[in-house]
Scaffold this active site. Sequence first.
Site, PDB file in Angstrom:
ATOM      1  N   SER A  98      32.019-118.144 119.097  1.00  0.00           N
ATOM      2  CA  SER A  98      30.818-118.963 119.225  1.00  0.00           C
ATOM      3  C   SER A  98      30.977-120.021 120.313  1.00  0.00           C
ATOM      4  CB  SER A  98      30.502-119.651 117.895  1.00  0.00           C
ATOM      5  OG  SER A  98      31.433-120.687 117.642  1.00  0.00           O
ATOM      6  N   GLN A 143      20.087-125.070 119.082  1.00  0.00           N
ATOM      7  CA  GLN A 143      19.425-125.668 117.925  1.00  0.00           C
ATOM      8  C   GLN A 143      19.104-127.135 118.192  1.00  0.00           C
ATOM      9  OE1 GLN A 143      21.252-125.052 114.073  1.00  0.00           O
ATOM     10  NE2 GLN A 143      21.990-123.019 114.634  1.00  0.00           N
ATOM     11  N   SER A 190      22.714-120.595 119.108  1.00  0.00           N
ATOM     12  CA  SER A 190      23.865-121.467 119.311  1.00  0.00           C
ATOM     13  C   SER A 190      23.560-122.889 118.847  1.00  0.00           C
ATOM     14  CB  SER A 190      24.273-121.480 120.789  1.00  0.00           C
ATOM     15  OG  SER A 190      23.316-122.194 121.558  1.00  0.00           O
ATOM     16  N   ASP A 191      24.603-123.627 118.539  1.00  0.00           N
ATOM     17  CA  ASP A 191      24.439-124.998 118.067  1.00  0.00           C
ATOM     18  C   ASP A 191      23.705-125.869 119.084  1.00  0.00           C
ATOM     19  OD1 ASP A 191      25.777-124.401 115.724  1.00  0.00           O
ATOM     20  OD2 ASP A 191      27.728-124.984 116.513  1.00  0.00           O
ATOM     21  N   LYS A 226      33.018-117.111 106.282  1.00  0.00           N
ATOM     22  CA  LYS A 226      34.272-117.655 106.787  1.00  0.00           C
ATOM     23  C   LYS A 226      34.944-116.656 107.726  1.00  0.00           C
ATOM     24  CE  LYS A 226      32.982-121.001 105.120  1.00  0.00           C
ATOM     25  NZ  LYS A 226      32.665-122.172 105.936  1.00  0.00           N
ATOM     26  N   TRP A 285      20.739-113.589 118.515  1.00  0.00           N
ATOM     27  CA  TRP A 285      21.539-112.360 118.534  1.00  0.00           C
ATOM     28  C   TRP A 285      22.882-112.667 119.197  1.00  0.00           C
ATOM     29  CZ3 TRP A 285      20.175-108.181 115.827  1.00  0.00           C
ATOM     30  CH2 TRP A 285      20.855-106.981 116.042  1.00  0.00           C
ATOM     31  N   GLU A 344      37.686-125.009 113.613  1.00  0.00           N
ATOM     32  CA  GLU A 344      37.676-124.253 114.870  1.00  0.00           C
ATOM     33  C   GLU A 344      38.577-124.887 115.912  1.00  0.00           C
ATOM     34  OE1 GLU A 344      33.016-122.701 114.647  1.00  0.00           O
ATOM     35  OE2 GLU A 344      33.558-124.463 115.823  1.00  0.00           O
ATOM     36  N   ASP A 375      34.151-127.065 109.250  1.00  0.00           N
ATOM     37  CA  ASP A 375      34.044-125.906 110.123  1.00  0.00           C
ATOM     38  C   ASP A 375      34.312-126.261 111.581  1.00  0.00           C
ATOM     39  OD1 ASP A 375      33.082-122.947 110.165  1.00  0.00           O
ATOM     40  OD2 ASP A 375      32.010-123.895 111.817  1.00  0.00           O
ATOM     41  N   GLN A 398      26.763-114.349 114.967  1.00  0.00           N
ATOM     42  CA  GLN A 398      26.411-114.015 113.592  1.00  0.00           C
ATOM     43  C   GLN A 398      25.155-113.151 113.467  1.00  0.00           C
ATOM     44  OE1 GLN A 398      27.867-114.635 110.589  1.00  0.00           O
ATOM     45  NE2 GLN A 398      29.647-115.636 111.496  1.00  0.00           N
TER      46      GLN A 398
END
Length: 606
Positions: free
Chosen positions: A528, A215, A211-212, A262, A143, A329, A325, A146
């Site tokens: 992000s 992950q 979040s990356d 995007k 949450w 950023e 991407d 995105q």
Amino acid sequence: MLKLCRSLCPHSLFFQVKNIMAAATSSFSPALIAPPSSSSAAVSKTYAAPSSLGFSSAVSKSLHLLRARATRAATNGSALGARMVSVPAIKTPLSLDFETSVFNKEQINLAGHDEYIVRGGRDLFHLLPDAFKGIKQIGVIGWGSQGPAQAQNLRDSLAEAKSDIVVKIGLRKGSRSFNEARAVGFTEESGTLGDIWETVSSSDLVLLLISDSAQADNYEKIFSHMKPNSILGLSHGFLLGHLQSVGLDFPKNISVIAVCPKGMGPSVRRLYVQGKEVNGAGINSSFAVHQDVDGRATDVALGWSVALGSPFSFVTTLEQEYKSDIFGERGILLGAVHGIVESLFRRYTDSGMSEDSAYKNTVECVTGIVSRTISTKGMLEIYNSLSEADKKEFEAAYSASYYPCMDILYECYEDVASGSEIRSVVLAGRRFYEKDGLPAFPMGKIDQTRMWKVGERVRATRPAGDLGPLHPFTAGVFVALMMAQIEVLRKKGHSYSEIINESVIESVDSLNPFMHARGVSFMVDNCSTTARLGSRKWAPRFDYILTQQALVAVDNGTPINQDLISNFLSDPVHGAIEVCAQLRPTVDISVPADADFVRPELRSSN
């Protein structure tokens, strides 16, 4: 502060384009992702998507010559930067096609290159049950930026399609985001909100939107909880980059797809809500099929994109997505913009301009009038609208800034492609918590420094609809940055759809409207985690190289590189942008001054 809801960056159909696009015909090449002959083959056989996407660019044909001339023109170590920037190799042209049994595929031509897209629109929602065939539950994990937008858009679209597919939010126990999810209608009682691991285990399509760095730290447990033949959905290719960096891959008993809007989450939701009254509103998305175990992956990915409200979806690969991407950023979407406005603000105030005027002629100029003009009329209109004297100032800024910007952008792209930047994000995420006897170091905020306090003052008295002044020097630097980023992505083999969406549309139609409403610092503090880390790391690099090289070159009277200017004016990317413009959302994104766009997990600290 602004009191009215303002349209900051229109998506109107602004170019009169001839020969915009041709409809898909039977001449399409055969599918690269073929369905299996029987369901029993799904477990044992994987239908892998193509691993790369590229083309040869017709742009900057004389780049080697330009660099040589720029070097000869440089004096005293000038910042034209051509000495430092080697020319990226052009990748071998490849074609990336796809087959869909549910949606209509269309062919478009961008700067001489054929690409394939699927148009979106609310009139396609009735096709979602077919696209999501075999899916009973979509689990949205996380949450953050995105998650809220995608979960609500999916739920609303499926409801409109009269589908009984459940959209369920999965969160870690004790997360304060439970209350955020409940507030928009997801509840434990209805079976649409629950524990992360139970949600992963029970879902047929798992949208991993944490979040990356999270992950990277939790992928093994996530994979172990997924059902065989289920589908993992990503909105960023970061996890693939991380797996590649440690020599691993996804489990072979699941499909892996991506749909990547995007724009940041609030944009995805904001335009979708606005689009309830205007068909076709939303944020464009790329999609990718990395792994397909049973032939459903492409239609599921397209259904997901259409359900999010994407006006059009273009195909990419998961690898190309994360490279463009993460790079974007750190470039024009956030990091580079942050760096150049800081550099120019100091330059203008040091030259005697008042703080308020300097802010207006940097941040307000870029996020307001420059972005509006590019959105509605294209980059060339910035130049063409200037007086002859202002054109010379634009040219001086463009000529001096192009190669220094490319220098940093080229380095950044290769750091992303090599996995270095991905490892940096993962390690930074781990430093957010105490470990090894060292204290936690979460990211701090940047909005308390002089420039951003001036911005608060400027916005507090700014008339509704004021887009700021068009400063020719600021515009020249920003457009040079945009063109340099386009050229790096072009030489690295990215499609025009990806280049234009990542370097132009996402900038002027998604992120800059928010920055105009709240300031660049707000975006740096609220987007992000990966983007926030990247901006903090790379913004100073752009700031310093412009200050130490580009601005010095201008002050030393370095001759304008007329070949660079000619290349800019004749670049075929302008025509490609015109075509893409016809596929943009049909409404303007509006950013109310009082809207709460702070990410839920950051709200307590804000």
